[in-house]
Write a protein that holds these residues in place. Structure first.
Motif, PDB file in Angstrom:
ATOM      1  N   THR A 280       0.854  -1.031   0.049  1.00 33.53           N
ATOM      2  CA  THR A 280      -0.172  -0.108  -0.284  1.00 33.53           C
ATOM      3  C   THR A 280       1.015   1.199  -0.195  1.00 33.53           C
ATOM      4  OG1 THR A 280      -0.429   0.246   2.522  1.00 33.53           O
ATOM      5  CG2 THR A 280      -1.344  -1.131   1.353  1.00 33.53           C
ATOM      6  N   ALA A 281       2.110   1.224   0.083  1.00 35.14           N
ATOM      7  CA  ALA A 281       2.889   1.923   0.282  1.00 35.14           C
ATOM      8  C   ALA A 281       3.581   2.708  -1.128  1.00 35.14           C
ATOM      9  CB  ALA A 281       4.071   1.642   0.891  1.00 35.14           C
ATOM     10  N   TYR A 282       3.160   1.670  -1.843  1.00 35.42           N
ATOM     11  CA  TYR A 282       3.570   2.978  -3.491  1.00 35.42           C
ATOM     12  C   TYR A 282       3.463   3.797  -3.540  1.00 35.42           C
ATOM     13  CZ  TYR A 282       4.244   1.957  -8.231  1.00 35.42           C
ATOM     14  OH  TYR A 282       4.801   2.580  -9.860  1.00 35.42           O
ATOM     15  N   ASN A 283       4.994   4.470  -4.278  1.00 32.72           N
ATOM     16  CA  ASN A 283       4.492   5.581  -4.100  1.00 32.72           C
ATOM     17  C   ASN A 283       4.202   7.035  -2.526  1.00 32.72           C
ATOM     18  OD1 ASN A 283       5.222   5.828  -7.477  1.00 32.72           O
ATOM     19  ND2 ASN A 283       3.764   5.909  -7.404  1.00 32.72           N
ATOM     20  N   ALA A 284       4.874   5.915  -1.827  1.00 34.00           N
ATOM     21  CA  ALA A 284       3.879   6.806   0.072  1.00 34.00           C
ATOM     22  C   ALA A 284       4.996   8.200   0.044  1.00 34.00           C
ATOM     23  CB  ALA A 284       4.517   6.073   0.197  1.00 34.00           C
ATOM     24  N   ARG A 285       4.221   8.839   0.404  1.00 32.87           N
ATOM     25  CA  ARG A 285       5.994   9.980   0.957  1.00 32.87           C
ATOM     26  C   ARG A 285       6.401   9.498   1.682  1.00 32.87           C
ATOM     27  NH1 ARG A 285       1.920  15.401   0.761  1.00 32.87           N
ATOM     28  NH2 ARG A 285       1.567  15.673  -0.570  1.00 32.87           N
ATOM     29  N   SER A 286       6.120   8.886   2.525  1.00 39.41           N
ATOM     30  CA  SER A 286       6.804   7.867   3.108  1.00 39.41           C
ATOM     31  C   SER A 286       6.466   7.208   4.228  1.00 39.41           C
ATOM     32  CB  SER A 286       7.273   9.103   4.540  1.00 39.41           C
ATOM     33  OG  SER A 286       5.928   9.569   5.357  1.00 39.41           O
ATOM     34  N   LEU A 287       7.077   5.933   4.987  1.00 38.27           N
ATOM     35  CA  LEU A 287       6.581   4.843   5.593  1.00 38.27           C
ATOM     36  C   LEU A 287       7.405   4.993   7.145  1.00 38.27           C
ATOM     37  CD1 LEU A 287       6.112   1.487   4.412  1.00 38.27           C
ATOM     38  CD2 LEU A 287       7.499   1.507   5.899  1.00 38.27           C
ATOM     39  N   LYS A 288       6.437   4.596   8.107  1.00 42.40           N
ATOM     40  CA  LYS A 288       7.398   5.048   9.471  1.00 42.40           C
ATOM     41  C   LYS A 288       6.648   3.235  10.199  1.00 42.40           C
ATOM     42  CE  LYS A 288       6.466   9.481  10.935  1.00 42.40           C
ATOM     43  NZ  LYS A 288       6.385   9.996  11.342  1.00 42.40           N
ATOM     44  N   ILE A 289       7.678   2.744  10.531  1.00 44.42           N
ATOM     45  CA  ILE A 289       7.569   0.783  11.406  1.00 44.42           C
ATOM     46  C   ILE A 289       7.986   1.059  12.412  1.00 44.42           C
ATOM     47  CG2 ILE A 289       7.883  -1.489  11.136  1.00 44.42           C
ATOM     48  CD1 ILE A 289       8.875  -0.608   8.377  1.00 44.42           C
ATOM     49  N   LYS A 290       6.605   1.020  14.051  1.00 46.47           N
ATOM     50  CA  LYS A 290       7.786   0.270  14.892  1.00 46.47           C
ATOM     51  C   LYS A 290       6.930  -0.738  15.524  1.00 46.47           C
ATOM     52  CE  LYS A 290       3.681   3.916  16.270  1.00 46.47           C
ATOM     53  NZ  LYS A 290       3.550   5.450  16.527  1.00 46.47           N
ATOM     54  N   LEU A 291       7.891  -1.210  16.735  1.00 46.71           N
ATOM     55  CA  LEU A 291       6.975  -1.839  17.506  1.00 46.71           C
ATOM     56  C   LEU A 291       5.794  -1.343  18.953  1.00 46.71           C
ATOM     57  CD1 LEU A 291       7.211  -5.475  17.945  1.00 46.71           C
ATOM     58  CD2 LEU A 291       8.911  -3.987  19.811  1.00 46.71           C
ATOM     59  N   THR A 292       4.962  -1.732  18.515  1.00 46.35           N
ATOM     60  CA  THR A 292       3.412  -1.611  19.213  1.00 46.35           C
ATOM     61  C   THR A 292       2.693  -2.778  20.358  1.00 46.35           C
ATOM     62  OG1 THR A 292       2.172  -1.777  17.520  1.00 46.35           O
ATOM     63  CG2 THR A 292       2.874   0.024  17.800  1.00 46.35           C
ATOM     64  N   LYS A 293       2.010  -2.206  21.202  1.00 46.36           N
ATOM     65  CA  LYS A 293       1.812  -3.209  21.956  1.00 46.36           C
ATOM     66  C   LYS A 293       0.154  -2.628  21.975  1.00 46.36           C
ATOM     67  CE  LYS A 293       1.089  -6.206  25.248  1.00 46.36           C
ATOM     68  NZ  LYS A 293       0.971  -7.642  24.754  1.00 46.36           N
ATOM     69  N   LYS A 294      -0.563  -3.029  21.379  1.00 41.22           N
ATOM     70  CA  LYS A 294      -2.190  -3.107  20.675  1.00 41.22           C
ATOM     71  C   LYS A 294      -2.780  -4.654  21.929  1.00 41.22           C
ATOM     72  CE  LYS A 294      -1.612   0.020  17.692  1.00 41.22           C
ATOM     73  NZ  LYS A 294      -1.979  -0.313  16.678  1.00 41.22           N
TER      74      LYS A 294
END
Length: 283
Positions: free
Chosen positions: A94-108
């Motif tokens: 879904t990030a094709y031609n995205a301005r930026s992408l952030k990845i983080k470890l979270t607790k849901k």
């Protein structure tokens, strides 16, 4: 434990997506090891029991513009996660031609890798698409089960032909048998063979070249072996086909090490990615 990273460069994002796509085609689940300098995708099936093995290493500095990691402790600044790579690939698509992408470890509701994609917008308000990918945190006591595999004491090491050509050959051969014999020698020759009671088919490759493992004083392959003698391995053709079908990395070098009647070890090298894949032999 904390982990967050950001990627801005579109080419890096597309390349990372291709790597994860390759991993997703090779295994349903894998381990993701995060360190300050690298990411590792690992599959540690018991090769001795017929399972395949995989080790993919990426230098984070060649992909991420920001990368922050706090491991389980100061002396063990690493994080080990089990995940489904297909889920990560779907988020990255879904990030094709995205301005930026952030990845983080979270607790849901459970530990997650959260992927936040900033998409272009005609308005002044940014569009953010968020994906929560469930993961399992691997306790430190189990880390020893996921060590980097050592290069086996192989009989022959050879450069591979075009992976696309090799895939086309294997795709045709799989209709004839469930097993394939891969053989090669130190003269740069490799054969793919199918032998059944009804048919015998062999595809020959010549002039492939052999990697210069070690210096002239080392005990590399072929030191005490006739360079024309073939080392061979009989493998499950579906596992070989899966490996060839999944390649999206476009390696600059592709090599194969054969331990006769034991294991086939593939190495794919890109300037910022290395992928090792192990297929055990069958009787």
């Amino acid at each position: 434990m904390k982990f967050r990273a950001k990627m801005v460069d579109v080419s890096c994002l597309n390349h990372f997506t291709c790597v994860v796509n390759t991993i997703s085609k090779l295994t349903k689940t894998c381990m993701l090891r995060l360190t300050a300098g690298h990411l590792y995708f690992m599959l540690s099936d018991k090769v001795a029991n017929g399972g395949v093995g995989m080790w993919c290493e990426l230098s984070q500095g060649n992909f991420f513009d920001e990368f922050q990691l706090e491991g389980v402790s100061a002396e063990a600044n690493e994080i080990y996660l089990e995940l489904v790579p297909e889920n990560l690939f779907r988020a990255l698509k879904t990030a094709y031609n995205a301005r930026s992408l952030k990845i983080k470890l979270t607790k849901k509701h459970c530990p997650c890798i959260t992927v936040a994609v900033e998409l272009p917008s005609l308005s002044s308000v940014n569009r953010i698409v968020t994906h929560d990918i469930p993961v399992q945190v691997i306790p430190r006591r189990l880390w020893q089960d996921f060590k980097e595999p050592s290069v086996p004491d192989f009989d022959v090491s050879i450069y591979l032909p075009s992976l696309k050509i090799m895939k086309n050959v294997v795709d045709r051969m799989k209709n004839l048998s469930n097993f394939l014999v891969l053989e090669a020698n130190q003269n740069g020759e490799m054969n793919l063979k199918i032998e059944t009671d009804l048919v015998s088919v062999t595809t020959h490759f010549k002039g492939l070249g052999n990697p210069p493992w070690g210096d002239e004083n080392s005990q590399g392959p072929g030191r005490d072996r006739n360079p024309e003698t073939m080392a061979e391995a009989r493998v499950d053709i579906r596992k070989l086909q899966q490996f060839l079908a999944g390649q999206q990395v476009n390696p600059t070098k592709a090599m194969c090490n054969i331990v006769s009647n034991r294991i086939v070890h593939f190495i794919l090298l890109h300037e910022d990615v290395s992928l090792q894949y192990f297929i055990p032999t069958v009787a």
